[in-house]
Design an enzyme around this catalytic site. Structure first.
Site, PDB file in Angstrom:
ATOM      1  N   TRP A 357       0.836  -1.205   0.000  1.00 53.98           N
ATOM      2  CA  TRP A 357       0.000   0.000   0.000  1.00 53.98           C
ATOM      3  C   TRP A 357       0.872   1.257   0.000  1.00 53.98           C
ATOM      4  O   TRP A 357       0.403   2.347  -0.308  1.00 53.98           O
ATOM      5  CB  TRP A 357      -0.970   0.009   1.191  1.00 53.98           C
ATOM      6  CG  TRP A 357      -0.326   0.294   2.531  1.00 53.98           C
ATOM      7  CD1 TRP A 357       0.667  -0.415   3.122  1.00 53.98           C
ATOM      8  CD2 TRP A 357      -0.628   1.372   3.434  1.00 53.98           C
ATOM      9  NE1 TRP A 357       0.987   0.135   4.345  1.00 53.98           N
ATOM     10  CE2 TRP A 357       0.212   1.231   4.564  1.00 53.98           C
ATOM     11  CE3 TRP A 357      -1.538   2.434   3.408  1.00 53.98           C
ATOM     12  CZ2 TRP A 357       0.184   2.122   5.651  1.00 53.98           C
ATOM     13  CZ3 TRP A 357      -1.569   3.311   4.498  1.00 53.98           C
ATOM     14  CH2 TRP A 357      -0.707   3.152   5.590  1.00 53.98           C
ATOM     15  N   ASP A 358       2.147   1.089   0.307  1.00 51.91           N
ATOM     16  CA  ASP A 358       3.092   2.207   0.296  1.00 51.91           C
ATOM     17  C   ASP A 358       2.997   2.981  -1.022  1.00 51.91           C
ATOM     18  O   ASP A 358       3.116   4.205  -1.058  1.00 51.91           O
ATOM     19  CB  ASP A 358       4.536   1.696   0.411  1.00 51.91           C
ATOM     20  CG  ASP A 358       4.775   0.788   1.603  1.00 51.91           C
ATOM     21  OD1 ASP A 358       3.827   0.132   2.048  1.00 51.91           O
ATOM     22  OD2 ASP A 358       5.923   0.717   2.073  1.00 51.91           O
ATOM     23  N   GLU A 488       0.808  -1.882  12.981  1.00 51.13           N
ATOM     24  CA  GLU A 488       0.907  -3.352  13.027  1.00 51.13           C
ATOM     25  C   GLU A 488       1.283  -3.870  14.416  1.00 51.13           C
ATOM     26  O   GLU A 488       1.436  -5.071  14.602  1.00 51.13           O
ATOM     27  CB  GLU A 488       1.909  -3.840  11.984  1.00 51.13           C
ATOM     28  CG  GLU A 488       1.420  -3.616  10.564  1.00 51.13           C
ATOM     29  CD  GLU A 488       2.452  -4.000   9.511  1.00 51.13           C
ATOM     30  OE1 GLU A 488       3.640  -4.133   9.853  1.00 51.13           O
ATOM     31  OE2 GLU A 488       2.056  -4.132   8.334  1.00 51.13           O
ATOM     32  N   LYS A 601       3.159   1.690  16.263  1.00 47.23           N
ATOM     33  CA  LYS A 601       4.285   1.579  15.331  1.00 47.23           C
ATOM     34  C   LYS A 601       4.375   2.779  14.386  1.00 47.23           C
ATOM     35  O   LYS A 601       5.446   3.284  14.094  1.00 47.23           O
ATOM     36  CB  LYS A 601       4.123   0.286  14.515  1.00 47.23           C
ATOM     37  CG  LYS A 601       5.242   0.013  13.543  1.00 47.23           C
ATOM     38  CD  LYS A 601       4.972  -1.273  12.770  1.00 47.23           C
ATOM     39  CE  LYS A 601       6.102  -1.608  11.814  1.00 47.23           C
ATOM     40  NZ  LYS A 601       5.774  -2.723  10.925  1.00 47.23           N
ATOM     41  N   GLN A 602       3.221   3.180  13.852  1.00 48.14           N
ATOM     42  CA  GLN A 602       3.227   4.223  12.818  1.00 48.14           C
ATOM     43  C   GLN A 602       1.856   4.900  12.816  1.00 48.14           C
ATOM     44  O   GLN A 602       0.917   4.391  13.419  1.00 48.14           O
ATOM     45  CB  GLN A 602       3.497   3.606  11.460  1.00 48.14           C
ATOM     46  CG  GLN A 602       2.384   2.715  10.938  1.00 48.14           C
ATOM     47  CD  GLN A 602       2.874   1.743   9.879  1.00 48.14           C
ATOM     48  OE1 GLN A 602       3.305   0.646  10.192  1.00 48.14           O
ATOM     49  NE2 GLN A 602       2.791   2.155   8.620  1.00 48.14           N
TER      50      GLN A 602
HETATM   51  C1  BGC Z   1       4.791  -1.191   7.652  1.00 44.11           C
HETATM   52  C2  BGC Z   1       3.778  -1.289   6.554  1.00 44.11           C
HETATM   53  C3  BGC Z   1       4.469  -1.196   5.228  1.00 44.11           C
HETATM   54  C4  BGC Z   1       5.601  -2.207   5.112  1.00 44.11           C
HETATM   55  C5  BGC Z   1       6.429  -2.035   3.864  1.00 44.11           C
HETATM   56  C6  BGC Z   1       5.853  -2.272   7.459  1.00 44.11           C
HETATM   57  O1  BGC Z   1       6.834  -2.165   8.445  1.00 44.11           O
HETATM   58  O2  BGC Z   1       4.186  -1.360   8.911  1.00 44.11           O
HETATM   59  O3  BGC Z   1       2.837  -0.240   6.679  1.00 44.11           O
HETATM   60  O4  BGC Z   1       3.559  -1.399   4.203  1.00 44.11           O
HETATM   61  O5  BGC Z   1       6.475  -2.070   6.207  1.00 44.11           O
HETATM   62  O6  BGC Z   1       7.015  -0.768   3.824  1.00 44.11           O
END
Ligand code: BGC
Length: 769
Positions: A357-358, A488, A601-602
Site C-alpha cells: 500500500w506504500d 501493526e 508503530k506508525q
Molecule cells: C509497515 C507497513 C508497510 C511495510 C512495507 C511495514 O513495516 O508497517 O505499513 O507497508 O512495512 O514498507
C-alpha cells in the site's frame, strides 16, 4: 543514529573503510535506473560481511510459503524480488594473490555516490600480504539512457611493484537470495559463452520461467590507448569469466572498461535474448564509457530540473532530501506499467514482493507532482490490471459477487504475504488503492480514468467492504471486526477507526463516481454494469445504509478518535517513559508485550486525519495529534513523514523539522538500525511529502493548488518545482517572502496562505511575508 557518512549537498561520501558499516554503505550507495539496480558491492572479491544484490525489475520467483502452522487462505507462494546475476565482477590477482579488501591493509578508501550525475565512485589504496600496493579508481553506473545497461571504469595503478597482474572480468549467475525459504537457488543455466572481449550467461528462473541474459564486453587501456589482449575463459556453473594476464610496470595505470547488460524475456522472446544482448553491447561500447557517463549526467540533470528541492542553510537537510529523490528516481521511472516500487527498491531483498500500500499512500503524490502524468497513471493501471486477481484473492477468503481484496504484498497481483494478522486482516490497503484513484483525479483533473478504469476498481473494493462490515444488533450500528490497522503493533482488533473511516469513505466516493460516470458517459457506465453484473440499486442501497449507520470509536472524555475498541484499557504509558535501552521495541521486546502495550508503530488514526484533513477542524487534529504522537515509536519508516506534515499544519515547525530529519536521513544515519537490509525507498516519497506538503503547505482543493510555506529556523530558503495540469511552477520561500514562478505557457490560479492569485504564463508572483 549514526553519523558515518560525510555531509555534502550533492554526494554521499564514505571516507575510510569500516567493515562493520559495509552492508549499510552497500545499501546507501545503491544504484539503479528503474529497469535494473544493485547494491554497492565491490567489483573485486570481498570475503568480509556483504550482502550481494543485483536486481532486474519485474523478475521474481514464487518461493514456496513457509509457516509454522498453515491457515486456510494463505497463499501458497511468496513471490520474491530475485537476486540476479552479478555483472560487476572483476577479479584482480596480483602476483598470485587475489585482491580482497578484507585481507589487505587499507591505506586509503573513499566511496562516493554522486547524486547530481548519477554514478558511484570508489577509490582505494591497499597493501596486500606480499607488501604489494595498488591504487584503484572505479566508477560505475546503471545507465538512465540505455536502461538495460551498466558500465564500469576500473583503473589499477601498481604503486610499488612491477610484475604479473591478472584481471578477470566475469558474470556470475550462481547467486542466492538470503531470504530463500528453503535455501534453494532460483536460477537454472540456459547457456553461456565466451569471446575474447566478452562473455554471456543466460539464465532462467525456476517455475516462473523468466529468461535473463547478462552479458559483458570489455576493453583495456594503458597509457591512454586501448591495448590488444588475449583472454581465456574461466567457466563454472552459471559463471563465466575472461582471464587476461598482463605485465604491469610500477606507476603505470591499467584501465578496464566493462560494459554490461541485462535483457529479459519480459521484453523479448527468450530465444532472441542472446542476439539482443550482443546488439545492446555493440551499441554502448561504440558510444564508449565517457559518452555514456556524459549522457548519464545530462539525463540526471533533466531529472533534477523537475525534481530538485533546494534547502538553503542546512546541508544535512539538503543532502537528505536529495538522497531520497535520487533513490526514488533510480527505482521507478514509470515507463512500464508492469513495474512498481518495492519498499527496498533495488537496494535489498527484504520485503520480498514489490508492491505494498506504500505505493498508493506514499509514492503516488511524489510522482504526480514531479513526473509526467502517465507515471502516476501507470501506477494506477498496475492495480487495474490486477483486479481479477484481487477478486480471486477475496474469493479465496470467502467473499463473492466481485468483491476485491488487493494483496498486502504482491509482484503480479497474487497475494504473497502469509501472516494471518496481516494477510487476512490488514485490509485497509484496499482503501489506499481507492484513495490513490481519488488523489490522481483530484490532482490531474483527468476524469476519464474514472470512466475507463477507476470505477470498476472502486465498485469491487466497495463490494468487499460491504461484505466485510457486519451489523451489530447490540449497537444497532455497523462494525468491522478482526482487523489490523496501519499500526501493526496491534492485531485482530475490532473497529480500527482508520479502517472504518477509509472503508466508509470508499463507499461514499464510489457513489459519487457512479453518479459522475453515469452523467459523463452512460454507454460506458451501462457496459460496466453488465460486465460486472452490478445491481445498482440493491448494492448502492447497502453502501448507503452502511455509510449512515457505521460505528466509529471515540473517547468522549479526551475527545479523540479511538484507534480501536478498548484502546483506553491499555496502560497509558508514553514513549518518553521508555528507557532508550528498550528501543526499538521491535528488537527488544517480545511480540506479546508489544501487542499488549499502548505503543504505536506508525501513524494510524493520524494517517486517517492526514488523508481526510478537510473533515476535521484544527482543534480536533491537535487533540488527536497530541494524544497519539507521544504514544508512537515510529518504528515503521512510513511514520515520521505523516507526523511531520501534521506537525507543520499545526504550526509546530520545530517538531516537523525533527520528523523531517528523521525521515529524510533514515537510511543515511541508520535511525532504525536496519539500513543494512536495504534502503526504505517507499518512505522516501513520504519525505518528499514532508517537505512539499509539510513545509510548503501544498494541497489541492477544488481544482486549485494551494501553498502555505512555513520554514524551520534552520533553513534560509526552500524551493521546489511542481507540475500541475500542464503548468510547471517553481516556489521559493525564504524569510522575506514567497516567490512563485510559472515556467509554462499557461496561466494558473493558485492560493497562497488562503488568498487567491493568478500567475500568468511565464511570469512570477512575489508576496512579502
Ligand atoms: C509497515 C507497513 C508497510 C511495510 C512495507 C511495514 O513495516 O508497517 O505499513 O507497508 O512495512 O514498507
Amino acid at each position: 543514529m549514526k553519523d558515518y557518512f560525510k555531509v555534502d549537498e550533492w554526494k554521499i561520501i564514505e571516507e575510510g573503510f569500516d567493515p562493520l558499516y559495509n552492508k549499510i554503505a552497500e545499501s546507501v550507495f545503491s544504484i539503479g535506473n528503474g529497469r535494473m539496480g544493485q547494491r554497492a558491492n565491490f567489483e573485486e572479491a570481498y570475503s568480509g560481511e556483504t550482502l550481494q544484490g543485483n536486481y532486474v525489475a519485474g523478475v521474481y520467483y514464487p518461493d514456496k510459503t513457509r509457516v509454522g502452522w498453515w491457515k486456510n487462505g494463505y497463499p501458497e507462494y511468496f513471490a520474491k524480488v530475485l537476486n540476479a546475476a552479478n555483472w560487476i565482477g572483476i577479479d584482480v590477482n596480483i602476483g598470485g594473490e587475489q585482491l580482497d579488501l578484507a585481507k589487505c591493509e587499507i591505506l586509503a578508501f573513499r566511496r562516493e555516490l554522486n547524486m547530481r550525475e548519477g554514478y558511484l565512485k570508489r577509490t582505494f589504496h591497499v597493501r596486500n600480504e606480499q607488501g604489494k600496493e595498488i591504487k584503484v579508481d572505479a566508477i560505475r553506473f546503471c545507465s538512465m539512457v540505455d536502461d538495460e545497461c551498466g558500465a564500469i571504469r576500473y583503473t589499477i595503478i601498481p604503486v610499488n611493484f612491477s610484475g604479473d597482474l591478472i584481471i578477470t572480468p566475469f558474470i556470475d549467475g550462481d547467486v542466492v537470495n538470503t531470504d530463500a525459504n528453503y535455501d534453494e537457488k532460483f536460477w537454472d543455466e540456459v547457456k553461456k559463452d565466451h569471446s575474447n572481449d566478452g562473455a554471456f550467461v543466460q539464465l532462467r528462473t525456476k517455475k516462473t520461467g523468466f529468461g535473463v541474459a547478462t552479458a559483458m564486453k570489455f576493453s583495456l587501456i594503458k597509457n591512454e590507448s586501448f591495448i590488444e589482449f588475449t583472454s581465456s575463459p574461466v567457466e563454472k556453473e552459471k559463471y563465466i569469466g575472461a582471464e587476461v594476464k598482463l605485465q604491469v610496470k610500477e606507476g603505470e595505470a591499467i584501465t578496464l572498461i566493462k560494459y554490461a547488460t541485462n535483457v529479459s524475456s519480459q521484453n523479448y522472446p527468450a530465444d532472441a535474448l542472446e542476439k539482443r544482448a550482443a546488439d545492446v553491447l555493440a551499441h554502448i561500447s561504440q558510444k564508449g564509457f565517457d559518452t555514456m557517463l556524459a549522457e548519464q549526467a545530462v539525463a540526471w540533470a533533466q531529472k533534477w530540473k523537475h525534481n530538485d528541492i533546494i534547502i538553503e542553510g542546512d546541508a544535512k537537510a539538503q543532502q537528505g532530501i536529495r538522497f531520497n529523490i535520487f533513490q526514488l528516481n533510480q527505482t521507478y521511472t514509470g515507463e512500464d506499467d508492469r513495474l512498481n516500487i518495492g519498499p527496498k527498491g533495488f537496494t535489498g531483498e527484504k520485503y520480498g514482493g514489490s508492491t505494498y500500500w506504500d505505493t498508493e499512500a506514499y509514492c503516488v503524490p511524489f510522482y504526480l507532482a514531479t513526473a509526467e502524468q502517465k507515471v502516476a497513471r501507470n501506477l494506477l493501471l498496475y492495480r487495474y490490471k490486477q483486479l481479477d486477481k484481487a477478486i480471486a484473492n477475496a474469493k479465496l477468503l470467502g467473499f463473492n459477487n466481485g468483491a476485491a481484496l488487493y494483496p498486502m504484498v504482491t509482484m503480479d497481483g497474487t497475494e504473497c504475504h502469509n501472516e494471518w494478522e496481516i494477510t487476512f486482516e490488514e485490509i485497509h490497503r484496499n482503501g489506499a488503492i481507492a484513495f490513490a484513484i481519488y488523489n490522481y483525479t483530484r490532482y490531474t483533473g483527468d476524469e476519464s480514468y474514472l470512466t475507463d478504469y477507476g470505477l470498476e476498481v472502486l465498485i469491487a473494493i466497495s463490494r468487499f467492504w460491504a461484505q466485510r462490515i457486519t451489523w451489530s444488533a447490540q449497537r444497532q450500528q455497523y462494525v468491522m471486526l478482526g482487523v489490523t490497522g496501519p499500526n501493526e503493533y496491534e492485531n485482530n482488533v475490532n473497529n480500527n477507526w482508520y479502517t472504518n473511516t477509509i472503508a466508509v469513505w470508499c463507499m461514499q466516493y464510489t457513489l459519487e463516481v457512479i453518479d459522475k460516470v453515469k452523467q459523463d458517459d452512460i454507454v460506458k457506465y451501462n457496459a460496466l454494469v453488465s460486465k460486472i453484473n452490478f445491481k445498482e440499486t440493491v448494492e448502492t442501497d447497502k453502501f448507503k445504509d452502511i455509510i449512515s449507520k457505521m460505528y466509529f470509536p471515540a473517547d468522549e472524555e479526551s475527545g479523540v478518535f479511538l484507534q480501536q475498541d478498548g484502546f483506553m484499557d491499555k496502560e497509558q504509558l508514553l514513549v518518553s517513559d521508555l528507557p532508550s535501552s528498550e528501543r526499538p521495541i521491535n528488537q527488544k521486546w517480545s511480540w506479546d508485550r508489544i501487542l499488549r502495550s499502548v505503543f504505536i508503530k506508525q501513524a494510524d488514526v493520524l494517517q486517517g486525519i492526514y488523508f481526510f484533513e478537510d473533515r476535521f477542524d484544527e482543534d480536533t487534529i491537535r487533540r488527536n495529534y497530541d494524544f497519539y504522537e507521544p504514544r508512537t515509536v515510529h518504528e515503521s519508516s512510513l511514520s515520521p513523514c505523516v507526523h511531520a506534515i501534521l506537525a507543520a499544519k499545526l504550526g509546530d515547525v520545530e517538531r516537523a523539522y525533527q520528523f523531517y530529519l528523521r525521515t529524510s536521513r533514515l537510511d543515511i544515519d541508520d535511525y532504525n538500525n536496519d539500513t543494512e537490509d536495504g534502503c526504505h525507498i517507499t518512505s522516501m516519497a513520504g519525505t518528499w511529502m514532508a517537505v512539499v506538503e509539510g513545509f510548503g503547505g501544498m494541497r489541492v482543493k477544488d481544482d486549485t493548488l494551494s501553498f502555505a510555506p512555513l520554514l524551520p529556523k534552520e533553513w534560509r530558503a526552500l524551493s521546489f518545482q511542481i507540475g500541475f495540469r500542464g503548468v510547471l511552477l517553481n516556489l521559493k520561500a525564504d524569510k522575506i517572502g514567497v516567490l512563485i514562478k510559472n515556467i509554462s505557457e499557461q496561466s494558473i490560479d493558485i492560493m497562497l496562505y488562503n488568498i487567491k492569485y493568478k500567475v500568468d504564463a511565464n511570469s512570477e508572483l512575489f508576496i512579502k511575508n
